[in-house]
Write a protein that holds these residues in place. Structure first.
Motif, PDB file in Angstrom:
ATOM      1  N   SER A 119       4.474  -1.891  -7.421  1.00 26.72           N
ATOM      2  CA  SER A 119       4.390  -2.877  -5.692  1.00 26.72           C
ATOM      3  C   SER A 119       5.247  -2.965  -4.588  1.00 26.72           C
ATOM      4  O   SER A 119       4.256  -3.682  -3.526  1.00 26.72           O
ATOM      5  CB  SER A 119       3.676  -4.294  -6.401  1.00 26.72           C
ATOM      6  OG  SER A 119       2.116  -3.863  -7.036  1.00 26.72           O
ATOM      7  N   HIS A 120       5.840  -2.055  -4.635  1.00 33.89           N
ATOM      8  CA  HIS A 120       7.078  -2.188  -3.521  1.00 33.89           C
ATOM      9  C   HIS A 120       7.282  -0.677  -2.973  1.00 33.89           C
ATOM     10  O   HIS A 120       6.879  -0.145  -1.346  1.00 33.89           O
ATOM     11  CB  HIS A 120       8.090  -2.393  -4.309  1.00 33.89           C
ATOM     12  CG  HIS A 120       8.941  -2.434  -2.698  1.00 33.89           C
ATOM     13  ND1 HIS A 120      10.058  -2.016  -2.347  1.00 33.89           N
ATOM     14  CD2 HIS A 120       9.533  -3.799  -2.126  1.00 33.89           C
ATOM     15  CE1 HIS A 120      10.928  -2.116  -1.253  1.00 33.89           C
ATOM     16  NE2 HIS A 120      10.634  -3.655  -0.973  1.00 33.89           N
ATOM     17  N   ASP A 121       6.735   0.711  -3.884  1.00 31.76           N
ATOM     18  CA  ASP A 121       7.507   1.535  -3.119  1.00 31.76           C
ATOM     19  C   ASP A 121       5.736   2.540  -4.236  1.00 31.76           C
ATOM     20  O   ASP A 121       4.884   2.151  -4.520  1.00 31.76           O
ATOM     21  CB  ASP A 121       8.293   1.830  -4.507  1.00 31.76           C
ATOM     22  CG  ASP A 121       9.252   1.297  -4.438  1.00 31.76           C
ATOM     23  OD1 ASP A 121      10.237   1.092  -2.761  1.00 31.76           O
ATOM     24  OD2 ASP A 121      10.462   0.911  -4.516  1.00 31.76           O
ATOM     25  N   LEU A 122       6.250   3.774  -3.151  1.00 31.59           N
ATOM     26  CA  LEU A 122       4.710   4.781  -3.465  1.00 31.59           C
ATOM     27  C   LEU A 122       5.211   5.810  -3.225  1.00 31.59           C
ATOM     28  O   LEU A 122       6.340   6.297  -2.680  1.00 31.59           O
ATOM     29  CB  LEU A 122       3.486   4.714  -2.765  1.00 31.59           C
ATOM     30  CG  LEU A 122       3.809   3.995  -1.042  1.00 31.59           C
ATOM     31  CD1 LEU A 122       3.631   5.584  -0.668  1.00 31.59           C
ATOM     32  CD2 LEU A 122       2.733   2.925  -0.170  1.00 31.59           C
ATOM     33  N   ILE A 159       0.436   0.383   6.173  1.00 34.16           N
ATOM     34  CA  ILE A 159       0.389  -0.968   4.625  1.00 34.16           C
ATOM     35  C   ILE A 159      -0.078  -1.855   5.867  1.00 34.16           C
ATOM     36  O   ILE A 159       0.553  -3.057   6.313  1.00 34.16           O
ATOM     37  CB  ILE A 159       2.088  -1.165   4.507  1.00 34.16           C
ATOM     38  CG1 ILE A 159       2.349  -0.074   4.310  1.00 34.16           C
ATOM     39  CG2 ILE A 159       1.600  -2.136   3.762  1.00 34.16           C
ATOM     40  CD1 ILE A 159       2.398   1.027   2.799  1.00 34.16           C
ATOM     41  N   TRP A 206       0.841   4.006  -6.349  1.00 31.47           N
ATOM     42  CA  TRP A 206       1.837   3.683  -6.060  1.00 31.47           C
ATOM     43  C   TRP A 206       2.824   2.869  -7.332  1.00 31.47           C
ATOM     44  O   TRP A 206       2.264   3.501  -8.277  1.00 31.47           O
ATOM     45  CB  TRP A 206       1.126   1.655  -6.146  1.00 31.47           C
ATOM     46  CG  TRP A 206       1.109   1.095  -5.094  1.00 31.47           C
ATOM     47  CD1 TRP A 206      -0.981   1.833  -4.150  1.00 31.47           C
ATOM     48  CD2 TRP A 206       0.820   1.467  -3.826  1.00 31.47           C
ATOM     49  NE1 TRP A 206      -0.628   1.733  -2.789  1.00 31.47           N
ATOM     50  CE2 TRP A 206       0.011   0.231  -2.419  1.00 31.47           C
ATOM     51  CE3 TRP A 206       2.786   0.613  -3.762  1.00 31.47           C
ATOM     52  CZ2 TRP A 206       0.855  -0.151  -1.058  1.00 31.47           C
ATOM     53  CZ3 TRP A 206       3.265  -0.411  -2.312  1.00 31.47           C
ATOM     54  CH2 TRP A 206       1.749  -0.881  -1.374  1.00 31.47           C
ATOM     55  N   ASP A 212      -0.610  -6.222   4.664  1.00 30.64           N
ATOM     56  CA  ASP A 212      -0.295  -7.036   3.678  1.00 30.64           C
ATOM     57  C   ASP A 212      -1.293  -7.995   4.005  1.00 30.64           C
ATOM     58  O   ASP A 212      -1.391  -8.472   4.790  1.00 30.64           O
ATOM     59  CB  ASP A 212       1.048  -7.859   3.977  1.00 30.64           C
ATOM     60  CG  ASP A 212       1.680  -8.909   3.136  1.00 30.64           C
ATOM     61  OD1 ASP A 212       0.677  -9.242   2.429  1.00 30.64           O
ATOM     62  OD2 ASP A 212       2.786  -9.422   3.456  1.00 30.64           O
ATOM     63  N   ALA A 215       7.596   0.422   0.819  1.00 29.62           N
ATOM     64  CA  ALA A 215       6.035   0.355   1.646  1.00 29.62           C
ATOM     65  C   ALA A 215       6.787  -0.847   3.159  1.00 29.62           C
ATOM     66  O   ALA A 215       5.907  -1.341   3.594  1.00 29.62           O
ATOM     67  CB  ALA A 215       5.281  -0.497   0.377  1.00 29.62           C
ATOM     68  N   ALA A 271      -2.361   0.328   1.107  1.00 27.61           N
ATOM     69  CA  ALA A 271      -1.925   1.871   1.843  1.00 27.61           C
ATOM     70  C   ALA A 271      -2.737   2.686   2.225  1.00 27.61           C
ATOM     71  O   ALA A 271      -3.503   2.960   2.098  1.00 27.61           O
ATOM     72  CB  ALA A 271      -0.836   2.040   0.734  1.00 27.61           C
ATOM     73  N   TYR A 328      -0.675  -5.244  -1.586  1.00 27.05           N
ATOM     74  CA  TYR A 328      -0.317  -4.202  -0.207  1.00 27.05           C
ATOM     75  C   TYR A 328      -1.807  -2.977  -0.067  1.00 27.05           C
ATOM     76  O   TYR A 328      -2.245  -3.337  -1.497  1.00 27.05           O
ATOM     77  CB  TYR A 328       0.485  -3.839  -0.074  1.00 27.05           C
ATOM     78  CG  TYR A 328       2.052  -4.796  -0.238  1.00 27.05           C
ATOM     79  CD1 TYR A 328       2.010  -5.232   1.298  1.00 27.05           C
ATOM     80  CD2 TYR A 328       2.578  -4.884  -1.004  1.00 27.05           C
ATOM     81  CE1 TYR A 328       3.346  -5.654   1.713  1.00 27.05           C
ATOM     82  CE2 TYR A 328       3.631  -5.640  -0.719  1.00 27.05           C
ATOM     83  CZ  TYR A 328       3.716  -6.624   0.234  1.00 27.05           C
ATOM     84  OH  TYR A 328       5.384  -7.000   0.471  1.00 27.05           O
ATOM     85  N   TRP A 368      -5.385   0.020  -2.781  1.00 24.17           N
ATOM     86  CA  TRP A 368      -4.134  -1.297  -2.675  1.00 24.17           C
ATOM     87  C   TRP A 368      -2.920  -0.934  -4.235  1.00 24.17           C
ATOM     88  O   TRP A 368      -2.303  -0.403  -5.112  1.00 24.17           O
ATOM     89  CB  TRP A 368      -4.959  -1.761  -4.093  1.00 24.17           C
ATOM     90  CG  TRP A 368      -6.025  -2.776  -2.467  1.00 24.17           C
ATOM     91  CD1 TRP A 368      -7.209  -2.016  -2.466  1.00 24.17           C
ATOM     92  CD2 TRP A 368      -6.235  -3.936  -2.106  1.00 24.17           C
ATOM     93  NE1 TRP A 368      -8.462  -2.708  -2.059  1.00 24.17           N
ATOM     94  CE2 TRP A 368      -7.869  -3.659  -1.289  1.00 24.17           C
ATOM     95  CE3 TRP A 368      -5.247  -4.506  -2.049  1.00 24.17           C
ATOM     96  CZ2 TRP A 368      -7.777  -4.236  -0.413  1.00 24.17           C
ATOM     97  CZ3 TRP A 368      -5.537  -5.734  -0.625  1.00 24.17           C
ATOM     98  CH2 TRP A 368      -6.782  -5.558   0.421  1.00 24.17           C
ATOM     99  N   SER A 369      -1.830  -2.041  -3.778  1.00 24.60           N
ATOM    100  CA  SER A 369      -0.862  -1.594  -4.409  1.00 24.60           C
ATOM    101  C   SER A 369      -0.963  -2.184  -6.654  1.00 24.60           C
ATOM    102  O   SER A 369      -2.158  -3.420  -5.942  1.00 24.60           O
ATOM    103  CB  SER A 369       0.491  -2.756  -4.084  1.00 24.60           C
ATOM    104  OG  SER A 369      -0.086  -4.297  -3.703  1.00 24.60           O
TER     105      SER A 369
END
Length: 376
Positions: A292-295, A265, A288, A267, A317, A247, A245, A239-240
């Motif tokens: 909570s947008h990129d990983l 991904i 992550w 949501d 993501a 992943a 999110y 989880w983010s």
């Protein structure tokens, strides 16, 4: 008491998902600047990163020691190690949460194996304090914890339903559903991922991917689609930090002869999912960013014959953007040994062992740190 009589899995409907949501604005991947890795810890055997602590200074690690593992916290700023447990050595592979930090207790929950192969779930508050055995009849070495560390979810021989253990109350209760059988027995191969600060738990195996809502007791299945080898199934899920999110690392095809490479991904707020077509070979570990947008992901980067040569990839993501980072750095075995992105967003820790060129085994276990900056 143990469940008796025939076992009937709970009927499970497909999760209701809509079309992919419009991409959210976020930083460009080109804005990230990663430093060259620097070594912060070494060991004569492997070191696996099991997670990061909320203080942003410590990592939860497992260090191999002649067939056993020591579970410890490692302070990346001071170099201090604090021991919490010793267990029979498990394969050094970051394929599931075999130990987690319990923030509410300042303790570690971890799985162990007895000499006769039984799975044990223990909680340790550190050396000198008696450990607590939550259960001695695990059917899976995988378990998960709520983000506050107050509850654990696991599978045992005593019940076909997943069970939740309350650490503070020292009590266990069964969830109101039975997952479809996985492997040789019910729930044997299931892994779990608990939504941060939320009521959803993802349960997954080669059988299927399921989302459970603890507030309603409802369960639904996520159709992960089809890949090169057939039906997609999850080997990892995370989880983010904001709990929106999820992943999911996927493979396709039968267990043992599967193909890998996709990232899905989910949501959880908008009930949408979409697959990132990354073109990667066998993604192994991910972490992550705190936004909570990129990983970041570690995946195989070499030819099929060299599964130990890995690469570090930065992924958006929600936009399918991907950028390979530190192309010239020799990431070998790193995907098997874990990766963590610090809560501050300014550091990434990962396993960076040296390799014996003769037998391609780990010569020295190491943890490396990468400094992360973003350019405006």
């Amino acid at each position: 008491p143990p469940t008796k009589g025939p076992i009937t899995p709970t009927p499970v409907a497909l999760c209701a998902f809509g079309p992919p949501a419009p991409p959210e604005p976020g930083p460009s991947l080109e804005a990230y600047v990663f430093s060259e890795p620097s070594v912060v810890l070494t060991h004569t055997e492997y070191i696996t990163i099991l997670g990061g602590l909320s203080d942003g200074q410590r990592l939860l690690v497992a260090r191999g020691d002649q067939g056993y593992e020591y579970i410890e916290t490692f302070n990346v700023q001071t170099g201090a190690l604090q021991r919490y447990g010793r267990r029979r050595g498990l394969t050094p592979s970051f394929d599931g949460p075999k130990a987690v930090w319990l923030a509410s207790e300042n303790a570690v929950a971890f799985t162990d194996l007895t000499l006769d192969g039984r799975g044990v779930l223990r909680i340790s508050w550190g050396e000198g304090v008696p450990e607590r055995e939550v259960t001695t009849d695990l059917v899976s070495i995988y378990f998960a914890a709520s983000s506050d560390g107050r509850r654990l979810v696991f599978f045992s021989e005593a019940a076909k339903e997943p069970q939740i253990y309350d650490v503070t109350q020292d009590q266990t209760q069964r969830l109101p559903f039975i997952l479809p059988p996985a492997g040789e027995a019910y729930s044997r191969m299931y892994q779990a991922a608990w939504q941060p600060n939320g009521n959803q738990i993802a349960f997954y195996s080669e059988i299927g991917f399921y989302l459970a809502d603890l507030s309603t007791g409802q369960l639904c299945e996520v159709d992960l689609g089809v890949g090169p080898g057939g039906k997609q199934w999850a080997v990892g899920a995370q989880w983010s930090p904001d709990g929106r999110y999820l992943a999911v690392q996927t493979k396709s095809g039968p267990l043992g002869t599967s193909f890998g490479g996709d990232l899905t991904i989910i949501d959880a707020n908008a009930r949408v999912w979409y697959r990132a077509e990354l073109g990667l070979q066998h993604p192994h570990a991910l972490a992550w960013a705190p936004n909570s947008h990129d990983l970041v992901m570690i995946a195989e980067a070499g030819p099929d014959a060299d599964s130990y040569l890995h690469g570090l990839y930065l992924v958006s993501a929600t936009t399918d953007s991907i950028r390979r980072m530190l192309v010239d750095y020799p990431f070998r075995y790193s995907g098997y040994l874990g990766i963590v992105w610090s809560a501050s967003g300014q550091e990434i820790a990962f396993g960076c062992p040296t390799i014996d060129p003769i037998n391609s085994s780990i010569a020295e276990g190491r943890i490396c740190m990468i400094s992360v900056k973003t350019q405006s």
